[in-house]
Design a protein around this motif. Structure first.
Motif, PDB file in Angstrom:
ATOM      1  N   ARG A  37       1.127  -1.310  -0.522  1.00  0.00           N
ATOM      2  CA  ARG A  37      -0.562   0.331   0.319  1.00  0.00           C
ATOM      3  C   ARG A  37       0.933   1.143  -0.508  1.00  0.00           C
ATOM      4  NH1 ARG A  37      -4.165  -0.774   4.674  1.00  0.00           N
ATOM      5  NH2 ARG A  37      -4.914   1.409   4.059  1.00  0.00           N
ATOM      6  N   LEU A  38       1.494   1.378   0.461  1.00  0.00           N
ATOM      7  CA  LEU A  38       2.978   2.318   0.809  1.00  0.00           C
ATOM      8  C   LEU A  38       3.081   2.687  -0.767  1.00  0.00           C
ATOM      9  CD1 LEU A  38       3.698   4.580   2.697  1.00  0.00           C
ATOM     10  CD2 LEU A  38       5.897   2.933   3.282  1.00  0.00           C
ATOM     11  N   ARG A  39       3.688   1.187  -1.038  1.00  0.00           N
ATOM     12  CA  ARG A  39       4.360   1.452  -2.479  1.00  0.00           C
ATOM     13  C   ARG A  39       3.314   2.537  -3.739  1.00  0.00           C
ATOM     14  NH1 ARG A  39       4.553  -3.773  -3.691  1.00  0.00           N
ATOM     15  NH2 ARG A  39       7.566  -3.763  -2.741  1.00  0.00           N
ATOM     16  N   ARG A  40       2.085   1.850  -3.241  1.00  0.00           N
ATOM     17  CA  ARG A  40       0.901   2.252  -4.335  1.00  0.00           C
ATOM     18  C   ARG A  40       0.821   4.285  -3.901  1.00  0.00           C
ATOM     19  NH1 ARG A  40      -1.533  -2.495  -3.868  1.00  0.00           N
ATOM     20  NH2 ARG A  40      -2.995  -1.773  -1.951  1.00  0.00           N
ATOM     21  N   ASP A  41       1.032   4.363  -3.371  1.00  0.00           N
ATOM     22  CA  ASP A  41       0.652   5.660  -2.502  1.00  0.00           C
ATOM     23  C   ASP A  41       1.563   6.656  -2.552  1.00  0.00           C
ATOM     24  OD1 ASP A  41      -1.650   4.673  -1.774  1.00  0.00           O
ATOM     25  OD2 ASP A  41      -1.528   5.321   0.703  1.00  0.00           O
ATOM     26  N   THR A  42       2.592   5.379  -2.549  1.00  0.00           N
ATOM     27  CA  THR A  42       3.963   7.281  -3.115  1.00  0.00           C
ATOM     28  C   THR A  42       4.422   7.275  -4.755  1.00  0.00           C
ATOM     29  OG1 THR A  42       4.960   5.864  -0.800  1.00  0.00           O
ATOM     30  CG2 THR A  42       6.462   7.590  -2.002  1.00  0.00           C
ATOM     31  N   VAL A  48      11.818  -0.638  -0.950  1.00  0.00           N
ATOM     32  CA  VAL A  48      10.608  -0.813  -1.561  1.00  0.00           C
ATOM     33  C   VAL A  48       9.869  -0.516  -2.940  1.00  0.00           C
ATOM     34  CG1 VAL A  48       7.935  -0.606  -0.737  1.00  0.00           C
ATOM     35  CG2 VAL A  48       9.156  -0.272   0.811  1.00  0.00           C
ATOM     36  N   ASP A  49      10.746   0.807  -3.587  1.00  0.00           N
ATOM     37  CA  ASP A  49      10.410   1.098  -4.932  1.00  0.00           C
ATOM     38  C   ASP A  49      11.584   1.689  -5.097  1.00  0.00           C
ATOM     39  OD1 ASP A  49       9.395   0.698  -7.859  1.00  0.00           O
ATOM     40  OD2 ASP A  49       7.475   1.515  -7.093  1.00  0.00           O
ATOM     41  N   CYS A  50      11.845   1.614  -6.237  1.00  0.00           N
ATOM     42  CA  CYS A  50      12.984   3.198  -7.728  1.00  0.00           C
ATOM     43  C   CYS A  50      12.371   3.185  -9.075  1.00  0.00           C
ATOM     44  CB  CYS A  50      14.364   1.973  -6.772  1.00  0.00           C
ATOM     45  SG  CYS A  50      14.453   0.863  -8.570  1.00  0.00           S
ATOM     46  N   VAL A  51      12.444   4.383  -8.527  1.00  0.00           N
ATOM     47  CA  VAL A  51      12.429   5.151  -9.973  1.00  0.00           C
ATOM     48  C   VAL A  51      13.786   5.347 -10.289  1.00  0.00           C
ATOM     49  CG1 VAL A  51      11.213   6.791 -11.541  1.00  0.00           C
ATOM     50  CG2 VAL A  51      10.296   6.315  -9.759  1.00  0.00           C
ATOM     51  N   ALA A  52      15.049   4.931 -12.010  1.00  0.00           N
ATOM     52  CA  ALA A  52      15.623   5.427 -12.473  1.00  0.00           C
ATOM     53  C   ALA A  52      15.961   6.433 -12.535  1.00  0.00           C
ATOM     54  CB  ALA A  52      15.634   3.917 -13.443  1.00  0.00           C
ATOM     55  N   GLY A  53      16.818   6.878 -11.958  1.00  0.00           N
ATOM     56  CA  GLY A  53      17.322   8.292 -12.849  1.00  0.00           C
ATOM     57  C   GLY A  53      17.975   7.977 -13.727  1.00  0.00           C
ATOM     58  N   ASN A  54      17.626   9.639 -14.672  1.00  0.00           N
ATOM     59  CA  ASN A  54      18.057  10.316 -16.480  1.00  0.00           C
ATOM     60  C   ASN A  54      20.022  10.064 -16.628  1.00  0.00           C
ATOM     61  OD1 ASN A  54      15.346  10.091 -16.457  1.00  0.00           O
ATOM     62  ND2 ASN A  54      15.068  12.755 -16.433  1.00  0.00           N
ATOM     63  N   TYR A  55      20.316   8.877 -16.469  1.00  0.00           N
ATOM     64  CA  TYR A  55      22.102   8.752 -16.394  1.00  0.00           C
ATOM     65  C   TYR A  55      22.220   7.636 -17.612  1.00  0.00           C
ATOM     66  CZ  TYR A  55      21.421   7.978 -12.288  1.00  0.00           C
ATOM     67  OH  TYR A  55      20.502   7.538 -10.833  1.00  0.00           O
ATOM     68  N   SER A  56      23.185   7.746 -18.149  1.00  0.00           N
ATOM     69  CA  SER A  56      24.525   6.142 -18.708  1.00  0.00           C
ATOM     70  C   SER A  56      23.950   5.311 -17.429  1.00  0.00           C
ATOM     71  CB  SER A  56      24.790   6.517 -19.573  1.00  0.00           C
ATOM     72  OG  SER A  56      25.880   7.350 -18.931  1.00  0.00           O
ATOM     73  N   VAL A  57      24.417   5.068 -17.040  1.00  0.00           N
ATOM     74  CA  VAL A  57      25.227   4.460 -15.851  1.00  0.00           C
ATOM     75  C   VAL A  57      23.612   3.689 -15.239  1.00  0.00           C
ATOM     76  CG1 VAL A  57      26.383   3.228 -13.739  1.00  0.00           C
ATOM     77  CG2 VAL A  57      27.298   4.657 -15.824  1.00  0.00           C
ATOM     78  N   ALA A  58      23.064   2.361 -15.490  1.00  0.00           N
ATOM     79  CA  ALA A  58      22.476   1.893 -14.665  1.00  0.00           C
ATOM     80  C   ALA A  58      22.460   1.371 -12.942  1.00  0.00           C
ATOM     81  CB  ALA A  58      21.740   0.197 -15.533  1.00  0.00           C
ATOM     82  N   LEU A  62      12.145   4.683  -1.671  1.00  0.00           N
ATOM     83  CA  LEU A  62      11.624   4.316  -1.056  1.00  0.00           C
ATOM     84  C   LEU A  62      11.799   3.328  -0.678  1.00  0.00           C
ATOM     85  CD1 LEU A  62       8.708   4.391   0.526  1.00  0.00           C
ATOM     86  CD2 LEU A  62       7.804   3.143  -1.351  1.00  0.00           C
ATOM     87  N   ILE A  63      12.197   3.717   1.408  1.00  0.00           N
ATOM     88  CA  ILE A  63      12.767   3.236   1.498  1.00  0.00           C
ATOM     89  C   ILE A  63      12.259   2.935   3.413  1.00  0.00           C
ATOM     90  CG2 ILE A  63      15.638   2.440   3.416  1.00  0.00           C
ATOM     91  CD1 ILE A  63      16.915   4.036   1.024  1.00  0.00           C
ATOM     92  N   ALA A  64      12.187   1.099   3.505  1.00  0.00           N
ATOM     93  CA  ALA A  64      11.620   1.496   4.994  1.00  0.00           C
ATOM     94  C   ALA A  64      11.836   0.655   5.617  1.00  0.00           C
ATOM     95  CB  ALA A  64       9.781   0.230   4.669  1.00  0.00           C
ATOM     96  N   PHE A  65      12.256   1.017   7.313  1.00  0.00           N
ATOM     97  CA  PHE A  65      12.807   0.540   7.917  1.00  0.00           C
ATOM     98  C   PHE A  65      11.630  -0.668   8.734  1.00  0.00           C
ATOM     99  CE2 PHE A  65      13.726   5.522   8.530  1.00  0.00           C
ATOM    100  CZ  PHE A  65      14.503   5.197   7.445  1.00  0.00           C
ATOM    101  N   LEU A  66      12.740  -1.794   8.899  1.00  0.00           N
ATOM    102  CA  LEU A  66      11.767  -3.045   9.870  1.00  0.00           C
ATOM    103  C   LEU A  66      12.868  -3.229  10.998  1.00  0.00           C
ATOM    104  CD1 LEU A  66      10.909  -5.324   7.081  1.00  0.00           C
ATOM    105  CD2 LEU A  66       9.984  -3.333   7.707  1.00  0.00           C
ATOM    106  N   GLY A  67      12.754  -2.537  12.373  1.00  0.00           N
ATOM    107  CA  GLY A  67      13.373  -2.786  13.352  1.00  0.00           C
ATOM    108  C   GLY A  67      14.658  -1.729  12.279  1.00  0.00           C
TER     109      GLY A  67
END
Length: 271
Positions: free
Chosen positions: A92-97, A125-135, A114-119
């Motif tokens: 749910r957090l992933r979808r909301d973000t 939790v999710d990522c959107v890759a940036g606009n640069y050549s190195v993946a 998007l990073i969550a703390f478990l303890g």
């Protein structure tokens, strides 16, 4: 390992339940990492176990519903590959973000995490890759040092000095680069400031040429449950860090005040 006498008089090794569990989980980890079905021999070699032992464990995993066999190949079932239900707080957090993360990436350029703390553990939790050549490569388990990463600093800022000592160990802390903060007093002063202002930076402290800025996500009680982080090549942060901080704070405030997933995460984490 426990030892028993066979009918033929030969002593055989039998795994204890805890040992079998650890080996079974290791097999599942290898199947996830491979991202394709594997043969018995490939699995046995990857986990350094005899093929007979590996076969026995795979049979147990198959019976428990975590592994399937197609021909001579084994793969993880949906139960193992996607264990979280769709309405789990993390999903749910992933979808909301998602929309906020895409907007941040399009506006500023670097990757968004998007990073969550478990303890005291951190999970991507999710990522959107940036606009640069190195993946960029981002693992589910965040392993960057706590004292040299944005998510680590935000997590540490939510802990007492005594808890920080337990997580970091004695100073001077390990140097990742020449810019890594290694002094305890200097780092703890920065962490106190991170807690006050709600955001943290990493300026070439973990990897030279890579910077980051991120803001904390908070529970209704004010505890940190995770972070939204912009990270990428240093050129994006020469003149743009202040604008990133502003937009990150606005995004976090919007989530903290409107997202039901944040409240669900608070309950999930017991915070």
């Amino acid at each position: 390992m426990a030892y028993i006498q066979s009918n033929e008089g030969v002593v055989e090794r039998r795994e204890t339940e805890s040992g079998a569990l650890a080996r079974g989980l290791n097999i599942l980890s290898r199947l996830h990492e491979a991202a394709r079905p594997l043969s018995l021999q490939e699995i046995a070699e990857s986990v350094a176990l005899p093929a007979s032992t590996c076969h026995r464990l795979l049979q147990s995993l198959d019976q428990a519903g975590y592994v399937y066999k197609e021909g001579q190949l084994y793969g993880p079932t949906p139960r193992a590959a996607c264990p979280l239900p769709l309405e789990h707080p993390l999903n749910r957090l992933r979808r909301d973000t998602t929309l906020l993360m895409r907007e941040l990436q399009e506006r500023h350029g670097p990757s968004v995490l998007l990073i969550a703390f478990l303890g005291n553990h951190r999970v991507t939790v999710d990522c959107v890759a940036g606009n640069y050549s190195v993946a960029p490569y981002f693992d589910t388990n965040v392993s960057a040092p706590l004292h040299a990463s944005v998510s680590g600093k935000i997590l540490l800022s939510d802990r007492t000095p005594e808890q920080r000592d337990g997580l970091l160990g004695p100073a001077p802390f390990a140097a990742r680069t020449e810019l890594t903060v290694r002094d305890r007093a200097t780092l703890y002063a920065e962490l106190d400031e991170v807690r006050r202002r709600g955001w943290a930076t990493n300026t070439n402290e973990n990897v030279i040429g890579i910077c980051a800025v991120g803001t904390r996500l908070s529970t209704p009680s004010g505890r940190a449950l995770g972070a939204i982080v912009l990270t990428g090549p240093s050129r994006y942060f020469v003149d743009g860090t202040e604008a990133m901080q502003t937009d990150l704070m606005k995004s976090a405030q919007l989530l903290n005040s409107t997202s039901h997933a944040v409240r669900a995460m608070s309950q999930f984490l017991g915070l």
